[in-house]
Enzyme design. Structure first.
Site, PDB file in Angstrom:
ATOM      1  N   ARG A   1       0.812  -1.224   0.000  1.00 40.90           N
ATOM      2  CA  ARG A   1       0.000   0.000   0.000  1.00 40.90           C
ATOM      3  C   ARG A   1       0.836   1.261   0.000  1.00 40.90           C
ATOM      4  NH1 ARG A   1      -4.692  -2.771   2.863  1.00 40.90           N
ATOM      5  NH2 ARG A   1      -6.341  -1.239   2.783  1.00 40.90           N
TER       6      ARG A   1
ATOM      7  N   ARG B   1     -21.356  -4.058   5.085  1.00 38.26           N
ATOM      8  CA  ARG B   1     -20.546  -5.272   5.189  1.00 38.26           C
ATOM      9  C   ARG B   1     -20.629  -5.927   6.575  1.00 38.26           C
ATOM     10  NH1 ARG B   1     -14.584  -5.059   3.627  1.00 38.26           N
ATOM     11  NH2 ARG B   1     -14.702  -3.060   4.688  1.00 38.26           N
TER      12      ARG B   1
ATOM     13  N   ARG C   1     -17.027  -4.484  11.171  1.00 42.90           N
ATOM     14  CA  ARG C   1     -15.640  -4.156  11.466  1.00 42.90           C
ATOM     15  C   ARG C   1     -15.513  -2.850  12.230  1.00 42.90           C
ATOM     16  NH1 ARG C   1     -12.167  -5.101   6.066  1.00 42.90           N
ATOM     17  NH2 ARG C   1     -11.450  -3.023   6.646  1.00 42.90           N
TER      18      ARG C   1
HETATM   19  P1  AP5 Z   1      -8.113  -4.067   4.775  1.00 46.10           P
HETATM   20  O1  AP5 Z   1      -8.798  -5.149   5.491  1.00 46.10           O
HETATM   21  O2  AP5 Z   1      -7.191  -4.418   3.687  1.00 46.10           O
HETATM   22  O3  AP5 Z   1      -9.244  -3.048   4.331  1.00 46.10           O
HETATM   23  P2  AP5 Z   1      -9.479  -2.199   3.004  1.00 46.10           P
HETATM   24  O4  AP5 Z   1      -8.366  -2.090   2.030  1.00 46.10           O
HETATM   25  O5  AP5 Z   1      -9.991  -0.939   3.539  1.00 46.10           O
HETATM   26  O6  AP5 Z   1     -10.395  -3.063   2.195  1.00 46.10           O
HETATM   27  P3  AP5 Z   1     -11.679  -3.777   2.680  1.00 46.10           P
HETATM   28  O7  AP5 Z   1     -11.310  -5.022   3.421  1.00 46.10           O
HETATM   29  O8  AP5 Z   1     -12.544  -2.778   3.386  1.00 46.10           O
HETATM   30  O9  AP5 Z   1     -12.406  -4.109   1.347  1.00 46.10           O
HETATM   31  P4  AP5 Z   1     -12.078  -5.117   0.179  1.00 46.10           P
HETATM   32  O10 AP5 Z   1     -11.543  -4.356  -0.977  1.00 46.10           O
HETATM   33  O11 AP5 Z   1     -11.298  -6.303   0.641  1.00 46.10           O
HETATM   34  O12 AP5 Z   1     -13.553  -5.535  -0.180  1.00 46.10           O
HETATM   35  P5  AP5 Z   1     -14.421  -6.795   0.280  1.00 46.10           P
HETATM   36  O13 AP5 Z   1     -14.163  -7.932  -0.647  1.00 46.10           O
HETATM   37  O14 AP5 Z   1     -14.298  -7.018   1.740  1.00 46.10           O
HETATM   38  O15 AP5 Z   1      -7.309  -3.145   5.806  1.00 46.10           O
HETATM   39  C1  AP5 Z   1      -7.892  -2.688   7.001  1.00 46.10           C
HETATM   40  C2  AP5 Z   1      -6.889  -1.836   7.751  1.00 46.10           C
HETATM   41  O16 AP5 Z   1      -5.748  -2.629   8.095  1.00 46.10           O
HETATM   42  C3  AP5 Z   1      -6.330  -0.644   6.987  1.00 46.10           C
HETATM   43  O17 AP5 Z   1      -7.164   0.495   7.046  1.00 46.10           O
HETATM   44  C4  AP5 Z   1      -5.006  -0.442   7.715  1.00 46.10           C
HETATM   45  O18 AP5 Z   1      -5.202   0.186   8.961  1.00 46.10           O
HETATM   46  C5  AP5 Z   1      -4.554  -1.866   7.968  1.00 46.10           C
HETATM   47  N1  AP5 Z   1      -3.765  -2.388   6.842  1.00 46.10           N
HETATM   48  C6  AP5 Z   1      -4.101  -3.413   6.014  1.00 46.10           C
HETATM   49  N2  AP5 Z   1      -3.149  -3.596   5.091  1.00 46.10           N
HETATM   50  C7  AP5 Z   1      -2.194  -2.673   5.325  1.00 46.10           C
HETATM   51  C8  AP5 Z   1      -0.966  -2.347   4.686  1.00 46.10           C
HETATM   52  N3  AP5 Z   1      -0.515  -3.021   3.602  1.00 46.10           N
HETATM   53  N4  AP5 Z   1      -0.238  -1.331   5.201  1.00 46.10           N
HETATM   54  C9  AP5 Z   1      -0.641  -0.652   6.305  1.00 46.10           C
HETATM   55  N5  AP5 Z   1      -1.802  -0.903   6.941  1.00 46.10           N
HETATM   56  C10 AP5 Z   1      -2.573  -1.907   6.459  1.00 46.10           C
HETATM   57  O19 AP5 Z   1     -15.885  -6.208  -0.056  1.00 46.10           O
HETATM   58  C11 AP5 Z   1     -16.443  -5.176   0.710  1.00 46.10           C
HETATM   59  C12 AP5 Z   1     -17.967  -5.410   0.839  1.00 46.10           C
HETATM   60  O20 AP5 Z   1     -18.567  -5.214  -0.445  1.00 46.10           O
HETATM   61  C13 AP5 Z   1     -18.335  -6.837   1.275  1.00 46.10           C
HETATM   62  O21 AP5 Z   1     -19.488  -6.772   2.057  1.00 46.10           O
HETATM   63  C14 AP5 Z   1     -18.608  -7.573  -0.052  1.00 46.10           C
HETATM   64  O22 AP5 Z   1     -19.517  -8.640   0.100  1.00 46.10           O
HETATM   65  C15 AP5 Z   1     -19.174  -6.448  -0.911  1.00 46.10           C
HETATM   66  N6  AP5 Z   1     -18.784  -6.539  -2.318  1.00 46.10           N
HETATM   67  C16 AP5 Z   1     -17.622  -6.995  -2.824  1.00 46.10           C
HETATM   68  N7  AP5 Z   1     -17.633  -6.907  -4.181  1.00 46.10           N
HETATM   69  C17 AP5 Z   1     -18.840  -6.355  -4.513  1.00 46.10           C
HETATM   70  C18 AP5 Z   1     -19.442  -6.012  -5.766  1.00 46.10           C
HETATM   71  N8  AP5 Z   1     -18.830  -6.221  -6.940  1.00 46.10           N
HETATM   72  N9  AP5 Z   1     -20.684  -5.468  -5.746  1.00 46.10           N
HETATM   73  C19 AP5 Z   1     -21.342  -5.262  -4.545  1.00 46.10           C
HETATM   74  N10 AP5 Z   1     -20.799  -5.590  -3.330  1.00 46.10           N
HETATM   75  C20 AP5 Z   1     -19.563  -6.128  -3.322  1.00 46.10           C
END
Ligand code: AP5
Length: 218
Positions: free
Chosen positions: A90, A129, A162
């Site tokens: 990231r 979510r 979350r």
């Molecule tokens: P992380 O868990 O990686 O969170 P994020 O990047 O904010 O991404 P999300 O998990 O929120 O979403 P996603 O893209 O995986 O989507 P998902 O498939 O779940 O990180 C959390 C925290 O950890 C960060 O803020 C940071 O503090 C720390 N962190 C993590 N990695 C780090 C790094 N490398 N460096 C530093 N800090 C780090 O889908 C989301 C929702 O939408 C679900 O409910 C799903 O069912 C739904 N959905 C999915 N696709 C669709 C679609 N096509 N249409 C409709 N709904 C959909």
């Protein structure tokens, strides 16, 4: 031959959902830094206590901590054939650390799948979510409801929201993404490994496109 794939995109873009599908399709481990941190928070380890402070604010966990946890994961035997990385790298420092670690294993990032999703869709997704407390499977009240309300289809675990999915924290995560992570996407674009997919479609349609992209991988 090994295969290392990155899944990139803004918070809530569907990285976890699609990385899971890629990992299944290519029989590779799915390594999600967010999941590793949430697990540490859940177990109240020292790492979890440190990560929690940043996660609650919607900020990135410091690079040194994040790189260490990923490098440790890459040491495990199931990662020898490659990994599907979700939410890492990231920052530039993370991307460089990953390049170095993979080069030491005569490997490199072959594909960076970038899920492009507009801001309004992201906030809708994140606020609806629910995650399984036991196996971390993701559900959504509108787009992927569980068969039984509040229960995981896969393992029967309890579904919970979350700590960083409150609207103001989600907004902050998006800002942090634009400031620190969006430039890393250009890094992979310039290397010619970026594959952009429209993530603003139903989950099954995104999955079809993503799997077509990785099916072309050798
Ligand atoms: P992380 O868990 O990686 O969170 P994020 O990047 O904010 O991404 P999300 O998990 O929120 O979403 P996603 O893209 O995986 O989507 P998902 O498939 O779940 O990180 C959390 C925290 O950890 C960060 O803020 C940071 O503090 C720390 N962190 C993590 N990695 C780090 C790094 N490398 N460096 C530093 N800090 C780090 O889908 C989301 C929702 O939408 C679900 O409910 C799903 O069912 C739904 N959905 C999915 N696709 C669709 C679609 N096509 N249409 C409709 N709904 C959909």
């Amino acid at each position: 031959m090994s295969m290392d794939i990155i899944v990139m995109g803004p918070p809530g873009a569907g990285k976890g959902t699609q990385a899971h599908a890629i990992a299944d399709a290519r029989t590779l481990p799915h390594v999600a830094t967010g999941d590793l941190f949430r697990d540490a928070v859940h177990r109240e380890t020292p790492l979890g206590q440190e990560a929690r402070v940043y996660m609650e604010r919607g900020e990135l966990v410091p690079d040194a901590v994040t790189v260490a946890i990923v490098l440790e994961r890459l040491e495990q035997s199931d990662a020898a054939r490659g990994v599907v990385l979700d939410g890492f790298p990231r920052t530039f420092a993370q991307a460089q650390a990953l390049d170095t670690a993979l080069a030491a294993r005569a490997r490199r990032v072959q594909h960076a799948v970038y899920l492009n999703v507009p801001r309004e869709a992201i906030l809708r997704r994140v606020s609806g979510r629910w995650l399984c407390d036991t196996c971390q499977a993701a559900y959504h009240t509108l787009y992927r409801p569980p068969s039984v309300a509040g229960r995981c289809d896969a393992c029967g675990g309890v579904l919970a929201q979350r700590i960083d999915d409150r609207r103001e924290t989600a907004e902050r995560r998006l800002d942090v993404y634009l400031e620190q992570t969006a430039p890393v996407i250009d890094y992979y674009r310039q290397r010619g490994v970026l594959r952009e997919v429209n993530g603003d479609q139903p989950i099954a349609d995104v999955q079809r496109e993503v799997l077509a992209v990785v099916a072309a991988l050798r």
